[in-house]
Design an enzyme around this catalytic site. Structure first.
Site, PDB file in Angstrom:
ATOM      1  N   HIS A  34       0.857  -1.189   0.000  1.00 42.81           N
ATOM      2  CA  HIS A  34       0.000   0.000   0.000  1.00 42.81           C
ATOM      3  C   HIS A  34       0.892   1.238   0.000  1.00 42.81           C
ATOM      4  O   HIS A  34       1.922   1.259   0.658  1.00 42.81           O
ATOM      5  CB  HIS A  34      -0.876  -0.021   1.261  1.00 42.81           C
ATOM      6  N   CYS A  62      -3.842   2.765  -4.689  1.00 45.89           N
ATOM      7  CA  CYS A  62      -4.811   3.534  -3.901  1.00 45.89           C
ATOM      8  C   CYS A  62      -4.940   4.926  -4.513  1.00 45.89           C
ATOM      9  O   CYS A  62      -3.994   5.728  -4.448  1.00 45.89           O
ATOM     10  CB  CYS A  62      -4.360   3.602  -2.439  1.00 45.89           C
ATOM     11  N   HIS A  95      -7.720   0.345  -4.198  1.00 46.63           N
ATOM     12  CA  HIS A  95      -8.515   1.127  -3.244  1.00 46.63           C
ATOM     13  C   HIS A  95      -9.015   2.339  -4.010  1.00 46.63           C
ATOM     14  O   HIS A  95      -8.210   3.113  -4.522  1.00 46.63           O
ATOM     15  CB  HIS A  95      -7.639   1.655  -2.102  1.00 46.63           C
ATOM     16  N   ASP A 118     -12.923   2.825  -0.839  1.00 45.06           N
ATOM     17  CA  ASP A 118     -12.147   3.145   0.361  1.00 45.06           C
ATOM     18  C   ASP A 118     -12.958   4.148   1.180  1.00 45.06           C
ATOM     19  O   ASP A 118     -14.159   4.315   0.958  1.00 45.06           O
ATOM     20  CB  ASP A 118     -10.775   3.669  -0.067  1.00 45.06           C
ATOM     21  N   HIS A 119     -12.310   4.813   2.088  1.00 46.51           N
ATOM     22  CA  HIS A 119     -12.997   5.714   3.031  1.00 46.51           C
ATOM     23  C   HIS A 119     -14.238   6.387   2.457  1.00 46.51           C
ATOM     24  O   HIS A 119     -14.204   6.912   1.358  1.00 46.51           O
ATOM     25  CB  HIS A 119     -12.050   6.844   3.464  1.00 46.51           C
ATOM     26  N   TYR A 177     -14.897   4.527   7.778  1.00 49.98           N
ATOM     27  CA  TYR A 177     -15.343   3.150   7.559  1.00 49.98           C
ATOM     28  C   TYR A 177     -16.776   2.877   7.989  1.00 49.98           C
ATOM     29  O   TYR A 177     -17.092   1.819   8.498  1.00 49.98           O
ATOM     30  CB  TYR A 177     -14.355   2.171   8.210  1.00 49.98           C
TER      31      TYR A 177
HETATM   32  C1  DNO Z   1      -6.590   3.177   5.526  1.00 48.21           C
HETATM   33  C2  DNO Z   1      -5.990   2.025   4.849  1.00 48.21           C
HETATM   34  C3  DNO Z   1      -4.618   1.706   5.385  1.00 48.21           C
HETATM   35  C4  DNO Z   1      -4.161   0.396   4.814  1.00 48.21           C
HETATM   36  C5  DNO Z   1      -2.789   0.001   5.218  1.00 48.21           C
HETATM   37  C6  DNO Z   1      -2.348  -1.183   4.408  1.00 48.21           C
HETATM   38  O1  DNO Z   1      -7.757   3.304   5.555  1.00 48.21           O
HETATM   39  O2  DNO Z   1      -5.975   2.177   3.495  1.00 48.21           O
HETATM   40  O3  DNO Z   1      -4.678   1.623   6.769  1.00 48.21           O
HETATM   41  O4  DNO Z   1      -5.008  -0.601   5.259  1.00 48.21           O
HETATM   42  O5  DNO Z   1      -1.905   1.021   5.078  1.00 48.21           O
HETATM   43  O6  DNO Z   1      -1.329  -1.820   5.057  1.00 48.21           O
END
Ligand code: DNO
Length: 348
Positions: free
Chosen positions: A198, A236, A263, A308-309, A322
């Protein structure tokens, strides 16, 4: 692409039942959260997690994350013991049918924001990073803690680990990452697991700590130093997209074969390194979500993707970034793009 959703296990307020009702949702992205960083994940514990997800007719598609012990990042003499544990965890994950492992190599802290409930004009709130205020943050008073962080450090331990990084340049950190990969990727190959690093979030050094998974050049270096299809990345959009100099479309094209997990989230840049997260919709932020998905599909990407978020909307409260509702809207938006791009290009 396999649409998936992050789930924080039995304690998550967002349940598997909730997730299953999101149209097109197949995969779960999860981890075991009560094992101290560096210890081996037992096959029994992993299989229990897999079973709890399969019982709900979902599938554990990605492990996010198997955290990397700080001694490995620091290149300390004890690292080989932790690396050997990591390899065993990979073997155990493979025995339980896992094929994708996401991880990161950020010193001490995972993703960082300075406000977890920043208002947006539509009345919702979301995560915000204010570059200026990181200078004022007291890392050690125990009040500045984010959801992704390992909070098991006592104050003096935290001071000591942060201090140890004073000796670690970016070059050294990169070498430590390569050392780790040279050890674990052969095991990943044997075990049929793809590793997906990531990006650092935000993708530049913060709090005076070095960061290396920050741009295309560094990523290409990581991929070529250990040149195996099993050595790949998590793409991401929101992390890389925080840097206005990164062209996400070109990025995908250059490393597409090594993208193993995506992501998808959107951000609005606020200048000088600050940014706020927005809805997934392209026009709400800086990320050209349609362009990103289109390029992923053009380059043959068929792996897992997760919204993602999300913002906190409709009065929802819970784990910042989340909640259920806005991530579900994000998944639906992404599915709409994927279906449209595929249909236009006659891809099944
Ligand atoms: C945040 C996530 C990160 C991710 C880590 C992967 O929301 O994208 O915490 O899980 O960095 O190791």
């Amino acid at each position: 692409m396999k649409m998936s959703f992050r789930w924080y296990g039995e304690g998550d307020e967002v349940t598997l039942e909730n997730i299953k009702q999101i149209p097109g949702m197949k995969g779960i992205v999860s981890a075991i959260y009560d094992i101290p960083v560096g210890e081996v994940w037992s096959e029994t514990a992993i299989k229990k997690l897999v079973q709890s997800i399969e019982d709900k007719n979902l599938e554990l598609t990605v492990i996010e994350s198997v955290p990397v012990h700080e001694d490995i990042k620091l290149g300390r003499s004890t690292r080989d013991k932790w690396i050997s544990n990591y390899k065993q965890t990979l073997r155990n994950l493979s025995n339980a049918g896992i094929e994708v492992v996401c991880y990161n190599f950020m010193p001490v802290f995972d993703w960082t924001r300075t406000n977890l409930h920043a208002p947006l004009p539509d009345g919702s709130n979301s995560l915000l990073f204010d570059a200026k205020s990181t200078n004022d943050v007291d890392l050690f008073n125990g009040e500045f803690i984010l959801p992704g962080w390992d909070i098991s450090y006592q104050e003096d331990e935290l001071r000591s680990v942060v201090d140890q990084y004073k000796e670690i340049s970016e070059k050294k950190l990169m070498n430590n990452l390569i050392y780790f990969l040279k050890e674990v990727i052969p095991v990943a190959e044997e075990e049929n697991i793809v590793m997906a690093i990531h990006p650092d979030d935000p993708p530049w050094p913060i709090f005076g700590l070095p960061r290396v998974v920050t741009n295309l050049e560094n990523v290409k270096n990581i991929l070529s130093e250990v040149d195996s299809p099993n050595n790949g990345i998590t793409f991401c959009t929101g992390s890389y997209g925080a840097n206005p100099d990164i062209n996400l479309i070109q990025f995908i094209k250059e490393v597409s074969e090594r993208i193993h997990f995506v992501h998808a989230r959107n951000i609005k840049r606020l200048g000088n390194g600050s940014f706020q997260e927005t809805s997934h919709l392209s026009r709400d932020g800086e990320i050209d979500m349609v362009g990103v998905i289109n390029t992923l599909i053009e380059s043959g990407y068929n792996g897992p993707i997760r919204p993602d978020h999300g913002r906190m909307i409709w009065g929802e409260t819970g784990r910042p970034g989340y909640g259920l509702y806005d991530r579900a809207l994000g998944a639906t938006y992404l599915n709409g793009i994927i279906d449209t791009v595929k249909s236009i290009n006659n891809i099944r």
